[in-house]
Write a protein that holds these residues in place. Structure first.
Motif, PDB file in Angstrom:
ATOM      1  N   LEU A   6       0.837  -1.192   0.000  1.00  0.00           N
ATOM      2  CA  LEU A   6       0.000   0.000   0.000  1.00  0.00           C
ATOM      3  C   LEU A   6       0.873   1.245   0.000  1.00  0.00           C
ATOM      4  O   LEU A   6       1.936   1.275   0.624  1.00  0.00           O
ATOM      5  N   SER A   7       0.399   2.283  -0.671  1.00  0.00           N
ATOM      6  CA  SER A   7       1.121   3.557  -0.712  1.00  0.00           C
ATOM      7  C   SER A   7       0.734   4.392   0.514  1.00  0.00           C
ATOM      8  O   SER A   7      -0.253   4.106   1.196  1.00  0.00           O
ATOM      9  N   SER A  29      -5.775   6.999   3.803  1.00  0.00           N
ATOM     10  CA  SER A  29      -7.204   6.914   3.502  1.00  0.00           C
ATOM     11  C   SER A  29      -7.914   5.872   4.365  1.00  0.00           C
ATOM     12  O   SER A  29      -9.067   6.065   4.746  1.00  0.00           O
ATOM     13  N   ILE A  30      -7.251   4.765   4.689  1.00  0.00           N
ATOM     14  CA  ILE A  30      -7.918   3.695   5.447  1.00  0.00           C
ATOM     15  C   ILE A  30      -7.696   3.753   6.945  1.00  0.00           C
ATOM     16  O   ILE A  30      -8.374   3.071   7.691  1.00  0.00           O
ATOM     17  N   MET A  31      -6.782   4.577   7.422  1.00  0.00           N
ATOM     18  CA  MET A  31      -6.341   4.439   8.811  1.00  0.00           C
ATOM     19  C   MET A  31      -7.390   4.741   9.881  1.00  0.00           C
ATOM     20  O   MET A  31      -7.235   4.311  11.012  1.00  0.00           O
ATOM     21  N   HIS A  32      -8.462   5.413   9.543  1.00  0.00           N
ATOM     22  CA  HIS A  32      -9.501   5.695  10.540  1.00  0.00           C
ATOM     23  C   HIS A  32     -10.819   5.007  10.196  1.00  0.00           C
ATOM     24  O   HIS A  32     -11.869   5.396  10.693  1.00  0.00           O
ATOM     25  N   LYS A  33     -10.752   3.965   9.355  1.00  0.00           N
ATOM     26  CA  LYS A  33     -11.973   3.304   8.895  1.00  0.00           C
ATOM     27  C   LYS A  33     -12.103   1.904   9.468  1.00  0.00           C
ATOM     28  O   LYS A  33     -11.113   1.237   9.723  1.00  0.00           O
ATOM     29  N   SER A  75     -12.293   0.247  -4.017  1.00  0.00           N
ATOM     30  CA  SER A  75     -10.877   0.256  -4.419  1.00  0.00           C
ATOM     31  C   SER A  75      -9.957  -0.054  -3.240  1.00  0.00           C
ATOM     32  O   SER A  75      -8.898  -0.648  -3.412  1.00  0.00           O
ATOM     33  N   GLU A  76     -10.365   0.329  -2.026  1.00  0.00           N
ATOM     34  CA  GLU A  76      -9.556   0.022  -0.839  1.00  0.00           C
ATOM     35  C   GLU A  76      -9.623  -1.463  -0.481  1.00  0.00           C
ATOM     36  O   GLU A  76      -8.735  -1.970   0.202  1.00  0.00           O
TER      37      GLU A  76
END
Length: 188
Positions: free
Chosen positions: A131-132, A138-142, A150-151
């Motif tokens: 992962l970039s 983008s994903i760290m608080h989900k 796409s994630e």
């Protein structure tokens, strides 16, 4: 207050002494440690992050580790790259980091010592490409429900770790649900 020392496992897979993957936190120096061996060959040899500052201790932190076949690895702490200068050895087709089954989150499978002292939630594992930094931010608080399509590409497993289920991921007790795959876990 109990004094914690040594390494505590955040996530690990120990197949045997020649095939180990671990992400740990070392309380002696306040650093994250990543080690991986495949077939007895070191892929990542005790790579360490910079020490956590006192402002990060005692609160929620997002930690991500990436590695690829080109010999590049990174640790991200709260979305920021923590470059520690240790490269991942190049992998050949006979050396694979097996990312299926047998993972322990918050400890080391089959061991009573080395359990992580803290809370863990929203654990994900991807395959195919590292992962970039923008993807990690983008994903760290989900949680799983908030991830976009796409994630979820190349996502192997995702554990929210916010509810107890049966060991097969259905309603019940004694386990944790893999929201993406079938790697449901057993609470220890």
């Amino acid at each position: 207050t109990t004094s914690i020392s040594g390494e505590t496992y955040i996530a690990s897979k120990v197949v045997d002494t020649n095939n180990i993957i671990k992400l740990a936190f070392n309380y002696n120096n306040d650093k994250f440690v990543m080690t991986a061996t495949a077939g007895g060959n070191s892929i990542v040899g005790n790579s360490t992050s910079t020490a956590l500052t006192s402002s990060l201790k005692g609160q929620w932190n997002h930690i991500a580790f990436t590695c690829d076949r080109d010999g590049k690895s990174s640790v991200y702490i709260n979305g920021s790259t923590d470059t520690y200068g240790v490269s991942v050895n190049s992998l050949n087709s006979s050396q694979n980091l097996d990312n299926t089954g047998g993972w322990a989150i918050g400890g080391r499978d089959g061991h009573v010592s080395g359990n992580f002292e803290g809370y863990i939630c929203n654990v994900g594992m991807w395959k195919g490409a590292a992962l970039s930094q923008p993807q990690i931010k983008s994903i760290m608080h989900k949680d799983y429900a908030a991830l976009s399509a796409s994630e979820k590409e190349d996502l192997v497993s995702w554990w929210n770790l916010d509810e107890e289920t049966a060991t097969d991921g259905t309603a019940g007790t004694g386990g944790v649900k893999d929201h993406e795959g079938s790697n449901h876990g057993t609470l220890a």
